[in-house]
Design a protein around this motif. Structure first.
Motif, PDB file in Angstrom:
ATOM      1  N   ARG A  79       0.799  -0.982  -0.035  1.00  0.00           N
ATOM      2  CA  ARG A  79      -0.128   0.010  -0.035  1.00  0.00           C
ATOM      3  C   ARG A  79       0.824   1.258  -0.073  1.00  0.00           C
ATOM      4  O   ARG A  79       0.753   2.236  -0.656  1.00  0.00           O
ATOM      5  N   LEU A  80       2.042   1.231   0.846  1.00  0.00           N
ATOM      6  CA  LEU A  80       2.708   2.334   1.055  1.00  0.00           C
ATOM      7  C   LEU A  80       3.694   2.878  -0.177  1.00  0.00           C
ATOM      8  O   LEU A  80       4.099   3.677  -0.457  1.00  0.00           O
ATOM      9  N   THR A  81       3.929   1.583  -0.906  1.00  0.00           N
ATOM     10  CA  THR A  81       4.668   1.785  -2.193  1.00  0.00           C
ATOM     11  C   THR A  81       3.712   2.082  -3.564  1.00  0.00           C
ATOM     12  O   THR A  81       4.171   1.967  -4.797  1.00  0.00           O
ATOM     13  N   ALA A 111       6.439  -0.313   9.841  1.00  0.00           N
ATOM     14  CA  ALA A 111       6.514  -0.685  11.331  1.00  0.00           C
ATOM     15  C   ALA A 111       5.509  -0.159  12.132  1.00  0.00           C
ATOM     16  O   ALA A 111       5.070  -0.800  13.231  1.00  0.00           O
ATOM     17  N   HIS A 112       4.953   0.903  11.984  1.00  0.00           N
ATOM     18  CA  HIS A 112       3.840   1.692  12.591  1.00  0.00           C
ATOM     19  C   HIS A 112       2.678   0.819  12.408  1.00  0.00           C
ATOM     20  O   HIS A 112       1.783   0.661  13.485  1.00  0.00           O
ATOM     21  N   ASN A 113       2.365   0.297  11.195  1.00  0.00           N
ATOM     22  CA  ASN A 113       1.350  -0.660  10.930  1.00  0.00           C
ATOM     23  C   ASN A 113       1.412  -2.104  11.799  1.00  0.00           C
ATOM     24  O   ASN A 113       0.461  -2.416  12.409  1.00  0.00           O
ATOM     25  N   LEU A 114       2.638  -2.462  11.811  1.00  0.00           N
ATOM     26  CA  LEU A 114       2.814  -3.909  12.422  1.00  0.00           C
ATOM     27  C   LEU A 114       2.565  -3.625  13.883  1.00  0.00           C
ATOM     28  O   LEU A 114       2.251  -4.569  14.529  1.00  0.00           O
ATOM     29  N   VAL A 115       3.315  -2.657  14.596  1.00  0.00           N
ATOM     30  CA  VAL A 115       3.317  -2.571  15.888  1.00  0.00           C
ATOM     31  C   VAL A 115       1.620  -2.276  16.424  1.00  0.00           C
ATOM     32  O   VAL A 115       1.317  -2.731  17.300  1.00  0.00           O
ATOM     33  N   ALA A 116       0.887  -1.772  15.723  1.00  0.00           N
ATOM     34  CA  ALA A 116      -0.591  -1.487  15.879  1.00  0.00           C
ATOM     35  C   ALA A 116      -1.060  -2.966  16.135  1.00  0.00           C
ATOM     36  O   ALA A 116      -2.021  -3.129  16.968  1.00  0.00           O
ATOM     37  N   GLY A 155       5.094   7.018  15.262  1.00  0.00           N
ATOM     38  CA  GLY A 155       3.931   8.102  14.917  1.00  0.00           C
ATOM     39  C   GLY A 155       4.799   9.473  14.546  1.00  0.00           C
ATOM     40  O   GLY A 155       4.417  10.140  13.726  1.00  0.00           O
ATOM     41  N   LEU A 156       5.677   9.833  15.776  1.00  0.00           N
ATOM     42  CA  LEU A 156       6.429  11.108  15.672  1.00  0.00           C
ATOM     43  C   LEU A 156       7.239  11.140  14.593  1.00  0.00           C
ATOM     44  O   LEU A 156       7.680  12.201  13.797  1.00  0.00           O
ATOM     45  N   ILE A 157       7.946   9.931  14.388  1.00  0.00           N
ATOM     46  CA  ILE A 157       8.846  10.054  13.338  1.00  0.00           C
ATOM     47  C   ILE A 157       8.060  10.121  11.797  1.00  0.00           C
ATOM     48  O   ILE A 157       8.453  10.946  11.083  1.00  0.00           O
ATOM     49  N   ASN A 158       6.982   9.481  11.947  1.00  0.00           N
ATOM     50  CA  ASN A 158       6.143   9.545  10.539  1.00  0.00           C
ATOM     51  C   ASN A 158       5.900  11.018  10.193  1.00  0.00           C
ATOM     52  O   ASN A 158       5.849  11.406   9.175  1.00  0.00           O
ATOM     53  N   ILE A 159       5.663  11.778  11.264  1.00  0.00           N
ATOM     54  CA  ILE A 159       5.432  13.374  11.199  1.00  0.00           C
ATOM     55  C   ILE A 159       6.387  14.272  10.785  1.00  0.00           C
ATOM     56  O   ILE A 159       6.603  14.885   9.804  1.00  0.00           O
ATOM     57  N   PRO A 168       8.506   8.099   6.384  1.00  0.00           N
ATOM     58  CA  PRO A 168       9.411   7.187   5.715  1.00  0.00           C
ATOM     59  C   PRO A 168       8.956   5.853   5.560  1.00  0.00           C
ATOM     60  O   PRO A 168       8.116   5.408   6.436  1.00  0.00           O
ATOM     61  N   LEU A 169       9.160   4.982   4.496  1.00  0.00           N
ATOM     62  CA  LEU A 169       8.605   3.851   4.005  1.00  0.00           C
ATOM     63  C   LEU A 169       8.644   2.876   5.280  1.00  0.00           C
ATOM     64  O   LEU A 169       7.566   2.387   5.991  1.00  0.00           O
ATOM     65  N   TRP A 170       9.835   2.696   5.665  1.00  0.00           N
ATOM     66  CA  TRP A 170      10.019   1.327   6.713  1.00  0.00           C
ATOM     67  C   TRP A 170       9.250   1.780   8.022  1.00  0.00           C
ATOM     68  O   TRP A 170       8.693   0.819   8.915  1.00  0.00           O
ATOM     69  N   ASN A 171       9.452   3.127   8.397  1.00  0.00           N
ATOM     70  CA  ASN A 171       8.822   3.348   9.724  1.00  0.00           C
ATOM     71  C   ASN A 171       7.250   3.080   9.528  1.00  0.00           C
ATOM     72  O   ASN A 171       6.661   2.857  10.596  1.00  0.00           O
TER      73      ASN A 171
END
Length: 367
Positions: free
Chosen positions: A26-28, A315-320, A300-304, A309-312
């Motif tokens: 999805r993110l790519t 990881a945000h999706n997976l940790v959820a 989430g903060l890194i995303n903002i 960034p793609l891998w972050n």
């Protein structure tokens, strides 16, 4: 039973892989990397070689063939297909063992529905509601598998306890069991926040706001709840999003507000649980959830700050997904304790239930 347990473990790991690959796809922007389903440009492999790309371009002259996106999409489909076979094996294994049939049947029905959602994701050109349902379906598969794995573990521990513990075994941690209602509220809040996160991603609103804590100046005047829940319908394709800036900004801001609410509610529940939990098993679950919650905030903060960034973002999706999985296992254990307490209150005879209490590392008592 040992082989069945190994199969469930492998399927659980496979589900995590599918969730991560789904987020990566999805993110790519590879959700339409293959315009048909279940194949890719009429084949069952991605067009990687030059003559494959030329043949695909000739067959679909109105589309731009992107081998990278097609490869991402087909890899996701291959692993998802393997997951479907593994869950089918769990289903037949449960009927052979005459155990866990309800969970196994739920898993099989859900993975069939997931396959249909995967097809509709392509045929409806990334309709956000379908993509969101596909995401939540993957999370639901992970949670059901985790509950199945937990049930197997608890039943194994119960067999050990039957042979090693006395008949005076009683339920423990009644104070923790009393907080089951609080736990259900946290579960609903977490599911709502995950849904908001999926809605943000499927509407391409993740990078709309780059300022903290909510968005750029003037967002209050543009924020609209009606735009957040507006369903974009009637478009030829939904790739790269179709909503206006105000709608995407509103979705993004609501997701951030939800993140703050989730952090406060979930954090309060973890503190409450830590103070009442006595067994090592339950305390380890609390610590694991606390670590994942903090990691999720950081991601989430890194995303903002770094504009998703793609891998972050993966990881945000997976940790959820992991947070939801652990919370459900924790609540299931609380539920078992509450049931046992009720049985003890109504029946003076000793009751054995698959409830785990670790009084010291390496020493397990099942109540």
């Amino acid at each position: 039973m040992k082989r069945f347990s190994v199969l469930v473990n492998c399927t659980l790991l496979l589900t995590l892989m599918v969730i991560a690959l789904g987020a990566y796809t999805r993110l790519t922007d590879a959700g339409l990397g293959c315009p048909d389903w279940p194949g890719c440009y009429g084949k069952f492999h991605a067009p990687v070689l030059d003559h494959h790309i030329a043949a695909a371009q000739a067959q679909f002259p109105h589309l731009e063939v992107d081998p990278y996106k097609a490869r991402n999409e087909m890899l996701h489909r291959y692993i998802a297909g393997l997951l479907g076979l593994a869950i089918a094996a769990i289903f037949f294994g449960s009927y052979y063992l005459k155990q866990y049939r309800l969970l196994a049947t739920g898993l099989l029905l859900l993975v069939i529905f997931q396959a249909a959602l995967g097809m509709w994701t392509v045929t409806l050109n990334l309709l956000p509601l379908i993509v969101l349902a596909h995401l939540l379906g993957g999370f639901a598969l992970l949670c059901l598998l985790a509950l199945l794995r937990a049930e197997i573990y608890w039943r194994q521990q119960q067999v050990i306890a039957t042979a090693t513990t006395s008949s005076n075994t009683r339920a423990t941690e009644p104070a923790l069991s009393a907080g089951l209602g609080f736990g259900y509220v946290v579960l609903l809040v977490l599911i709502a926040q995950i849904t908001l996160g999926g809605w943000t991603s499927t509407n391409y609103a993740a990078a709309v706001c780059s300022q903290l804590p909510f968005c750029e100046a003037g967002w209050q005047e543009r924020f609209s709840l009606s735009l957040v829940f507006h369903l974009p319908l009637g478009h030829e394709t939904y790739e790269y999003g179709v909503l206006p800036y105000e709608a995407r900004m509103s979705i993004h801001v609501l997701h951030r507000i939800g993140a703050i609410c989730t952090l406060l509610v979930f954090g309060a529940f973890l503190i409450w649980s830590w103070r009442r939990a006595r067994g090592v098993f339950m305390r380890r679950l609390v610590v694991a959830m606390a670590i994942l919650l903090l990691v999720q905030v950081m991601l989430g903060l890194i995303n903002i700050v770094m504009l998703v960034p793609l891998w972050n973002a993966v990881a945000h999706n997976l940790v959820a997904a992991l947070l939801l999985m652990l919370l459900l296992v924790f609540l299931r254990q609380m539920q078992l304790r509450k049931i046992q307490l009720r049985q003890i209150a109504t029946n003076p005879t000793p009751v054995t239930a698959p409830v785990i209490t670790q009084v010291a590392p390496g020493k397990t008592i099942v109540n």
